[in-house]
Design a protein around this motif. Sequence first.
Motif, mmCIF file in Angstrom:
data_model
loop_
_atom_site.group_PDB
_atom_site.id
_atom_site.type_symbol
_atom_site.label_atom_id
_atom_site.label_comp_id
_atom_site.label_asym_id
_atom_site.label_seq_id
_atom_site.Cartn_x
_atom_site.Cartn_y
_atom_site.Cartn_z
ATOM 1 N N GLN A 58 -71.557 -19.076 3.487
ATOM 2 C CA GLN A 58 -71.809 -17.694 3.085
ATOM 3 C C GLN A 58 -72.211 -16.854 4.286
ATOM 4 O O GLN A 58 -71.779 -15.700 4.421
ATOM 5 C CB GLN A 58 -72.905 -17.669 2.011
ATOM 6 N N ALA A 59 -73.019 -17.444 5.171
ATOM 7 C CA ALA A 59 -73.418 -16.734 6.391
ATOM 8 C C ALA A 59 -72.203 -16.388 7.245
ATOM 9 O O ALA A 59 -72.128 -15.300 7.825
ATOM 10 C CB ALA A 59 -74.409 -17.585 7.184
ATOM 11 N N CYS A 60 -71.249 -17.304 7.318
ATOM 12 C CA CYS A 60 -70.012 -17.039 8.076
ATOM 13 C C CYS A 60 -69.246 -15.863 7.480
ATOM 14 O O CYS A 60 -68.711 -15.016 8.207
ATOM 15 C CB CYS A 60 -69.129 -18.283 8.094
ATOM 16 N N ASP A 61 -69.185 -15.808 6.161
ATOM 17 C CA ASP A 61 -68.488 -14.704 5.495
ATOM 18 C C ASP A 61 -69.155 -13.360 5.785
ATOM 19 O O ASP A 61 -68.500 -12.325 5.934
ATOM 20 C CB ASP A 61 -68.478 -14.919 3.972
ATOM 21 N N ILE A 62 -70.482 -13.374 5.860
ATOM 22 C CA ILE A 62 -71.265 -12.137 5.962
ATOM 23 C C ILE A 62 -71.370 -11.642 7.403
ATOM 24 O O ILE A 62 -71.596 -10.452 7.643
ATOM 25 C CB ILE A 62 -72.679 -12.374 5.378
ATOM 26 N N MET A 63 -71.190 -12.520 8.368
ATOM 27 C CA MET A 63 -71.439 -12.224 9.773
ATOM 28 C C MET A 63 -70.821 -10.899 10.227
ATOM 29 O O MET A 63 -71.509 -9.998 10.719
ATOM 30 C CB MET A 63 -70.926 -13.373 10.644
ATOM 31 N N GLU A 64 -69.520 -10.750 10.067
ATOM 32 C CA GLU A 64 -68.832 -9.563 10.570
ATOM 33 C C GLU A 64 -69.239 -8.310 9.794
ATOM 34 O O GLU A 64 -69.413 -7.232 10.372
ATOM 35 C CB GLU A 64 -67.320 -9.765 10.506
ATOM 36 N N PHE A 65 -69.403 -8.429 8.486
ATOM 37 C CA PHE A 65 -69.794 -7.281 7.658
ATOM 38 C C PHE A 65 -71.172 -6.770 8.085
ATOM 39 O O PHE A 65 -71.393 -5.563 8.189
ATOM 40 C CB PHE A 65 -69.820 -7.688 6.180
ATOM 41 N N SER A 66 -72.105 -7.695 8.340
ATOM 42 C CA SER A 66 -73.455 -7.295 8.729
ATOM 43 C C SER A 66 -73.457 -6.590 10.079
ATOM 44 O O SER A 66 -74.214 -5.641 10.304
ATOM 45 C CB SER A 66 -74.389 -8.508 8.752
ATOM 46 N N ARG A 67 -72.612 -7.047 11.006
ATOM 47 C CA ARG A 67 -72.525 -6.389 12.308
ATOM 48 C C ARG A 67 -71.891 -5.017 12.192
ATOM 49 O O ARG A 67 -72.385 -4.027 12.746
ATOM 50 C CB ARG A 67 -71.700 -7.245 13.276
ATOM 51 N N PRO B 182 -64.624 -20.223 14.346
ATOM 52 C CA PRO B 182 -63.981 -18.915 14.535
ATOM 53 C C PRO B 182 -64.976 -17.781 14.746
ATOM 54 O O PRO B 182 -64.658 -16.792 15.415
ATOM 55 C CB PRO B 182 -63.186 -18.718 13.237
ATOM 56 N N VAL B 183 -66.174 -17.909 14.169
ATOM 57 C CA VAL B 183 -67.195 -16.875 14.343
ATOM 58 C C VAL B 183 -67.567 -16.740 15.815
ATOM 59 O O VAL B 183 -67.796 -15.643 16.321
ATOM 60 C CB VAL B 183 -68.451 -17.205 13.493
ATOM 61 N N THR B 184 -67.603 -17.857 16.530
ATOM 62 C CA THR B 184 -67.999 -17.824 17.947
ATOM 63 C C THR B 184 -66.938 -17.179 18.834
ATOM 64 O O THR B 184 -67.202 -16.916 20.008
ATOM 65 C CB THR B 184 -68.290 -19.248 18.462
ATOM 66 N N TYR B 185 -65.767 -16.943 18.279
ATOM 67 C CA TYR B 185 -64.688 -16.300 19.024
ATOM 68 C C TYR B 185 -64.564 -14.804 18.708
ATOM 69 O O TYR B 185 -63.713 -14.120 19.283
ATOM 70 C CB TYR B 185 -63.349 -16.975 18.736
ATOM 71 N N LEU B 186 -65.399 -14.300 17.800
ATOM 72 C CA LEU B 186 -65.343 -12.875 17.494
ATOM 73 C C LEU B 186 -65.631 -12.073 18.757
ATOM 74 O O LEU B 186 -66.510 -12.421 19.551
ATOM 75 C CB LEU B 186 -66.363 -12.522 16.409
ATOM 76 N N GLN B 187 -64.912 -10.986 18.926
ATOM 77 C CA GLN B 187 -64.948 -10.237 20.182
ATOM 78 C C GLN B 187 -66.365 -9.815 20.575
ATOM 79 O O GLN B 187 -66.751 -9.906 21.738
ATOM 80 C CB GLN B 187 -64.047 -9.000 20.078
ATOM 81 N N HIS B 188 -67.145 -9.361 19.601
ATOM 82 C CA HIS B 188 -68.484 -8.850 19.907
ATOM 83 C C HIS B 188 -69.498 -9.965 20.131
ATOM 84 O O HIS B 188 -70.625 -9.713 20.566
ATOM 85 C CB HIS B 188 -68.979 -7.935 18.787
ATOM 86 N N LEU B 189 -69.096 -11.227 19.838
ATOM 87 C CA LEU B 189 -70.018 -12.348 19.971
ATOM 88 C C LEU B 189 -69.619 -13.333 21.060
ATOM 89 O O LEU B 189 -70.455 -14.097 21.547
ATOM 90 C CB LEU B 189 -70.102 -13.114 18.645
ATOM 91 N N ALA B 190 -68.369 -13.325 21.442
ATOM 92 C CA ALA B 190 -67.801 -14.396 22.269
ATOM 93 C C ALA B 190 -68.557 -14.639 23.566
ATOM 94 O O ALA B 190 -68.643 -15.785 24.027
ATOM 95 C CB ALA B 190 -66.334 -14.097 22.566
ATOM 96 N N ALA C 37 -54.976 -22.163 10.652
ATOM 97 C CA ALA C 37 -55.308 -20.911 9.966
ATOM 98 C C ALA C 37 -56.002 -19.912 10.893
ATOM 99 O O ALA C 37 -56.200 -18.755 10.516
ATOM 100 C CB ALA C 37 -56.208 -21.207 8.757
ATOM 101 N N TYR C 38 -56.386 -20.353 12.099
ATOM 102 C CA TYR C 38 -57.152 -19.497 12.986
ATOM 103 C C TYR C 38 -56.347 -19.120 14.222
ATOM 104 O O TYR C 38 -55.191 -19.501 14.381
ATOM 105 C CB TYR C 38 -58.454 -20.207 13.393
ATOM 106 N N SER C 39 -56.967 -18.384 15.089
ATOM 107 C CA SER C 39 -56.327 -17.928 16.318
ATOM 108 C C SER C 39 -55.863 -19.135 17.146
ATOM 109 O O SER C 39 -56.579 -20.144 17.250
ATOM 110 C CB SER C 39 -57.321 -17.094 17.134
ATOM 111 N N PRO C 40 -54.683 -19.049 17.754
ATOM 112 C CA PRO C 40 -54.180 -20.164 18.581
ATOM 113 C C PRO C 40 -55.146 -20.567 19.683
ATOM 114 O O PRO C 40 -55.207 -21.740 20.067
ATOM 115 C CB PRO C 40 -52.875 -19.608 19.161
ATOM 116 N N SER C 41 -55.906 -19.612 20.203
ATOM 117 C CA SER C 41 -56.829 -19.929 21.293
ATOM 118 C C SER C 41 -57.887 -20.933 20.855
ATOM 119 O O SER C 41 -58.357 -21.737 21.680
ATOM 120 C CB SER C 41 -57.503 -18.652 21.801
ATOM 121 N N ILE C 42 -58.256 -20.917 19.573
ATOM 122 C CA ILE C 42 -59.252 -21.870 19.071
ATOM 123 C C ILE C 42 -58.667 -23.273 19.089
ATOM 124 O O ILE C 42 -59.290 -24.219 19.586
ATOM 125 C CB ILE C 42 -59.704 -21.487 17.645
#
Length: 356
Positions: A255-264, A293-301, A331-336
Amino acid sequence: MLAGLPRGRHRVGKSKRHRTELAIESPIMTRQVITKLLEFLYTDEVDVSSLSPQDCLSLCVASYQYKLPRLSWLCENNIRIVLDIQNVFFLLKGSDMYQQPTTKALCMQFILQHFSEFLPLKDRIDDLGLPLFYEVVTLYHQLQTGVLDLEQRKKELDPGPEPPRTLVANFTTICNDTPDSDGKVKLEGRRISFHTAILSEHSRSLARIFAEHERRDGDYTEALGFGPESAMRAESFQAMLRFIYFGDTSMSTLQACDIMEFSRLHGLTALHELVTRKIIEGVTVDTVFSILPVTYLQHLAQREDMVQLRSRCIRFVIDHLNALDLTKLRAYSPSIAIDVLRAIQAYEKETTAVSS
C-alpha cells in the motif's frame, strides 16, 4: 469539520451546498465564544480559563445543545473555580434561564457557603427575581434546620475525572461512515467516499483540484489521475484516507508503494515520510518487485536512502532467486531488469572466481 457534533445535523464540505451554519441558543454568543467552540470541535481541547464567566456559561450552553460532554465538563469545572460573590448572580440567573442544572447547583452551593455576603446585596438580589430568591432562601432554611447536608451536597457535585478526548474516535467514524461526504473515487470497481474539506486542509494541490473540478456528482476519479492504468488500488487509497483523517499508520508495504507517488505529487509531506519509511523497512519476497520500481522514480532515484534501498532490493533478489519469479520484471522499465541481471551476472562471476 464538526467532528464532535451529532450525526445527521451538520454537513462537512467545502462547497456552497455543504456550508455549515450553527444555530446556538445562548445568553451571549460572542465571537470569542464561537471561536472557542470551533477550536474544541477541531482539536478536542480548549482553554476556557481565558473566558469571562459570562462567556464560559454561554459556551457551556452550546456544549449541552450540541451534546459535547467533554466541553461541558471543562466549562463547568472552570465555573466552579472562578465563582465569586460578584459573578454568582449572573451565573445563577443565566443557568436557571438556560436550564443548566449543574451550573445552577454550583451557584446555589456557593451562595449557601457565603450567605452572609450574599444577603446584603439587595440590588443584585432584586435582579434575580422572586422565584430564584425563594429557592435560595428555601435551601438556606433546609441547611439551618439540618434537612440539607452541605458536605453531602458537595460530594454530589464532584465533577469526577476529566472525560477522555474523542477526536481520534470522531475522525475514525467520519472516515469509516461517510454519509455527508462530497467527494468520491472509483477504484477496482469500488466507490470510496471522502470529504474534500479534510483532504484540502492537508494539501493545497488537492484543494486546487477540488476547486477547479467541482463535480455535481462528487466523482474526482479522473481529476485525481486514477485512470484504468492507475497503480492506486482501492485498499491503498483507503489506507491513505485513514492516515489523513486520524493518523492511522497501519498500512502494508505494498500500500505504501501505491501511495508513494501520489503523496509526493500533492505535497502530503507527513504521509510521504511514512510511506518511505514503510518501504525501506518492508523488503520481502512478496514486496521486493513492488519496492524496486519506487527507487527508480525520477524524484527519488538520486536520494541516498533510495540508492541504498535499490542496492538492498537487488541484493535481496540475488539472495532469493529460487523464491522469486524474475518474469515479473517485464512489467517495469527495462533499466530495472538490466540492473538486476547485471548484478546477478556479477554475483555469479564472483562466486565462480572464489570457487576456482
